[in-house]
Enzyme design. Structure first.
Site: not given
Length: 465
Positions: A238, A306
């Site tokens: 990614d 997160q």
């Protein structure tokens, strides 16, 4: 009639299907499907449920048919280092164990009994990360040698999905380099190294470059989703796809932060720097599009935010947390690259403990905890900037922040202040955009990566800090 391209971008917490087409000379994106992802406990190990993920891939592809927007091609990107093993019947052996699992603990020492850390870096140019594939395989060799002995194929996560879609087993170059088993000079598997480590050379598949066509969907897959299309390899790592989407007008030197679960800060080199000085700085030479090297530093990134959001953030969104953090005046700083933040039982308490142990004020609540993390990330970015400029002998005018973290205005302001550089934030969907750009280069819609990057600069909003 519009020509569509499909990016399947799967991260550690979610995946999405994004269609793109050209309109008035610009790339236009349309998110058509999103699904959750996350590690699961399976037989005592943190693992990925790759069967569920593959079903989600097909479900998103079916949405294209429902919309009447059949893609010319599709490409999949995911995170790096993790893999599956297949036996001689192409059945999976065990689980797709996740990089945050503890099985790699102390495996670095077992690897260094067979090859010195300095020599390993000199061959691969890849920084030591305890979760790299090289250490995961040592964990298998040590704890489950029967699994390794039964294997006929090792496929990294996106390669496994591509194999199930097309029947072709190859390993894409940018993701292959994250294994720490690819030779930085030959840009191929380092078979001598693999043998020295006692891993079976035969399980490693041929390496293919971004832009390679794997073929069309298998008949049963095409029947299930309602059409066929070409499967193209983007940069399946990614970050490799995200870096392909850095929005610049030409071939000038770039300094980027691919900001998401991880923060990857670096530049591009034509040749890997495998020097001892580079190793001491813990910089890595990951593969990029068209044999470029992503010379970068891994920084823990927004994984920390997160985690505390899940723990104490309640219903607050990331934007609200970022804004609340900007109102705090807490000055405490932690080392985001400390392994203690890789997979703690409780990130909030780990941040507080790190502050306490260093004699700093402990944060209270989500706003102060986030402020500590954001300020700590900015400090890490400033340190990494200095290291990269020292090692490359270059001075960069700007830092391009790409990916989801481009939305974190407070962090971007802190980064500009800490580094003394102009910060250009965007595109937010950099990974999908880079995935799509490589497909479009392969199809002839763009002449080159430089051509694609110029279009990306003109297609998506960029904030300046």
């Amino acid at each position: 009639m519009e020509k569509y391209y499909l990016a399947v971008d799967i991260g550690a917490s979610s995946g999405r299907h994004i269609l793109s087409h050209m309109e008035n000379g610009k790339m236009v994106l349309e998110e058509i499907y999103r699904f959750p992802n996350g590690m699961e406990e399976h037989q005592g190990q943190k693992s990925w449920n790759v069967d569920v993920l593959f079903e989600e891939i097909k479900t998103g592809m079916q949405k294209c048919r429902e919309l009447g927007k059949i893609p010319t091609s599709m490409g999949i990107d995911t995170w790096g280092v993790d893999f599956v093993l297949l036996d001689q019947n192409d059945e999976r052996i065990g689980s797709a164990v996740a990089y945050r699992d503890e099985r790699t603990k102390d495996m670095d020492q077992k690897v260094y009994e067979l090859i010195a850390e300095k020599e390993l870096y000199g061959r691969t140019g890849i920084q030591k990360q305890i979760f790299n594939t090289i250490y995961q395989l040592m964990a298998l060799k040590t704890g489950s040698p029967e699994a390794l002995a039964a294997a006929s194929k090792l496929l990294l996560i996106p390669d496994y999905f591509n194999f199930r879609l097309t029947g072709r087993a190859v390993t894409e170059y940018t993701n292959a380099t994250t294994t720490q088993l690819v030779n930085a000079r030959t840009k191929n598997w380092d078979e001598e190294l693999i043998r020295r480590l006692g891993y079976p050379v035969s399980i490693f598949q041929q390496i293919a470059m971004p832009g390679a066509e794997l073929g069309s969907l298998k008949e049963e897959i095409a029947s299930e989703v309602g059409y066929t299309c070409k499967v193209i390899l983007p940069a399946t790592h990614d970050t490799g796809s995200a870096v392909a989407a850095v929005p610049v007008a030409g071939e000038e030197d770039v300094l980027y932060i691919s900001s998401g679960t991880w923060s990857l800060m670096g530049t591009e080199l034509s040749e890997a720097d495998c020097s001892e000085e580079s190793r001491q700085h813990n910089l890595t030479n990951e593969g990029g599009y068209h044999y470029r090297f992503r010379y970068l530093k891994n920084i823990m990134g927004l994984w920390m935010i997160q985690s505390v959001k899940k723990e104490i953030g309640g219903a607050l969104g990331f934007g609200e947390i970022c804004e609340a953090a900007s109102q705090c005046d807490i000055a405490s700083i932690v080392d985001c690259n400390d392994d203690r933040f890789l997979a703690p039982d409780n990130m909030t308490e780990e941040v507080r403990a790190a502050c306490r142990e260093s004699g700093q004020r402990e944060p209270e609540g989500i706003a102060e905890t986030a402020a500590v993390i954001y300020n700590s990330l900015a400090k890490c970015y400033a340190d990494a900037k200095t290291e990269i400029e020292t090692m490359t002998g270059r001075s960069y005018d700007s830092i391009h922040i790409i990916g989801g973290g481009a939305n974190a205005d407070y962090l971007n302001r802190l980064t500009a202040k800490a580094t003394g550089k102009r910060v250009l934030a965007g595109p937010v969907e950099a990974t999908a955009v880079g995935n799509l750009a490589v497909q479009m280069i392969a199809d002839g819609a763009f002449a080159s990566l430089a051509d694609a990057r110029k279009c990306i600069l003109e297609s998506f909003p960029i904030k300046i800090f």
